[in-house]
Write a protein that holds these residues in place. Structure first.
Motif, PDB file in Angstrom:
ATOM      1  N   GLN A 223       0.839  -1.196   0.000  1.00 34.95           N
ATOM      2  CA  GLN A 223       0.000   0.000   0.000  1.00 34.95           C
ATOM      3  C   GLN A 223       0.873   1.245   0.000  1.00 34.95           C
ATOM      4  O   GLN A 223       1.844   1.344   0.753  1.00 34.95           O
ATOM      5  N   SER A 224       0.530   2.214  -0.838  1.00 38.53           N
ATOM      6  CA  SER A 224       1.309   3.444  -0.930  1.00 38.53           C
ATOM      7  C   SER A 224       1.006   4.380   0.228  1.00 38.53           C
ATOM      8  O   SER A 224       0.010   4.232   0.937  1.00 38.53           O
ATOM      9  N   SER A 225       1.865   5.366   0.407  1.00 37.37           N
ATOM     10  CA  SER A 225       1.610   6.424   1.378  1.00 37.37           C
ATOM     11  C   SER A 225       2.174   7.724   0.814  1.00 37.37           C
ATOM     12  O   SER A 225       3.153   7.716   0.075  1.00 37.37           O
ATOM     13  N   GLY A 226       1.560   8.833   1.140  1.00 29.81           N
ATOM     14  CA  GLY A 226       2.097  10.130   0.740  1.00 29.81           C
ATOM     15  C   GLY A 226       1.760  10.582  -0.666  1.00 29.81           C
ATOM     16  O   GLY A 226       2.298  11.576  -1.136  1.00 29.81           O
TER      17      GLY A 226
ATOM     18  N   THR B 255      -7.626   5.747   3.636  1.00 27.39           N
ATOM     19  CA  THR B 255      -6.942   5.592   4.914  1.00 27.39           C
ATOM     20  C   THR B 255      -7.820   5.968   6.095  1.00 27.39           C
ATOM     21  O   THR B 255      -7.781   5.319   7.134  1.00 27.39           O
TER      22      THR B 255
ATOM     23  N   TYR C  82      -6.975  11.264   1.268  1.00 25.18           N
ATOM     24  CA  TYR C  82      -7.161  10.031   2.016  1.00 25.18           C
ATOM     25  C   TYR C  82      -7.124   8.762   1.163  1.00 25.18           C
ATOM     26  O   TYR C  82      -7.438   7.686   1.639  1.00 25.18           O
TER      27      TYR C  82
ATOM     28  N   SER D  27      -5.180   5.865  -1.021  1.00 21.28           N
ATOM     29  CA  SER D  27      -3.886   5.205  -1.236  1.00 21.28           C
ATOM     30  C   SER D  27      -4.011   4.193  -2.361  1.00 21.28           C
ATOM     31  O   SER D  27      -5.105   3.729  -2.686  1.00 21.28           O
TER      32      SER D  27
END
Length: 199
Positions: free
Chosen positions: A32-35, A65, A124, A126
């Motif tokens: 899962q990606s973030s940012g 998220t 929010y 991802s």
């Protein structure tokens, strides 16, 4: 008898035979990606087919998220120019799954060309990806409320196969000689410079 033959000929010479196909990265992704919220994330891929292609939808393996997960999708050409129209907007929930964004009056695509298959999510949202393979891309600082820019400054985020793909329809034309003669039983069907004569 002539009417039956004419109907059969019309059916035979219907020019379009359609089917659906995909290009992009169709695996759901393990990480899962973030940012990357409020940014356009894209899978850069090439379509391969014979005939004419028309974009039907763009799908992404995604989740939200916390709250207010919203996203929409579009296609950019290899020069990073927007190909209208953009998709419907969809709500994204906390469960990882494929979301399909339908595109009405989809853009025509050309065999062998590269495209940025793009999804824009708010803060929010991802995405999922696998390491290695294709190179993932994103547009830095693109706020969700501003929508898609007409020309995107995509930058590479490395060898990450982002789980985004496009579905498109293909069609190929039936061909026939503009000057030919075919005999069926005792009748004769003649195509003379594009004109159909039944005798």
């Amino acid at each position: 008898m002539k009417k039956i033959i004419l109907i059969l000929l019309i059916l035979f010479f219907i020019p379009l035979i359609s089917s659906a196909a995909t290009f992009g990265y169709t695996s759901a992704g393990a990480t899962q990606s973030s940012g990357h919220g409020n940014e356009i994330v894209a899978s850069y891929a090439s379509s391969t087919f014979t005939g004419v292609g028309n974009i039907l939808s763009i799908s992404g393996s995604m989740a939200k998220t916390t709250s207010d997960g919203l996203a929409k999708a579009v296609l950019y050409d290899s020069s990073k120019n927007l190909m209208n129209p953009e998709s419907e907007e969809k709500s994204i929930n906390t469960t990882k799954q494929w979301y399909t964004f339908n595109i009405t009056n989809g853009q025509t695509i050309t065999s062998g060309n590269n495209y940025y298959i793009s999804i824009l999510g708010n803060t929010y949202v991802s995405y999922y990806y696998d390491a290695g393979g294709k190179t993932g891309w994103h547009y830095v600082g693109r706020l969700y409320s501003n929508g898609f820019p007409s020309s995107a400054s995509f930058v590479s985020i490395g060898s990450y196969s982002i789980s985004i793909y496009a579905t498109y329809s293909t069609s190929s034309a039936s061909t026939y000689s503009r000057t030919s003669t075919t005999t069926i039983n005792n009748g004769r069907i003649q195509i003379n410079n594009g004109r159909l004569n039944i005798k």
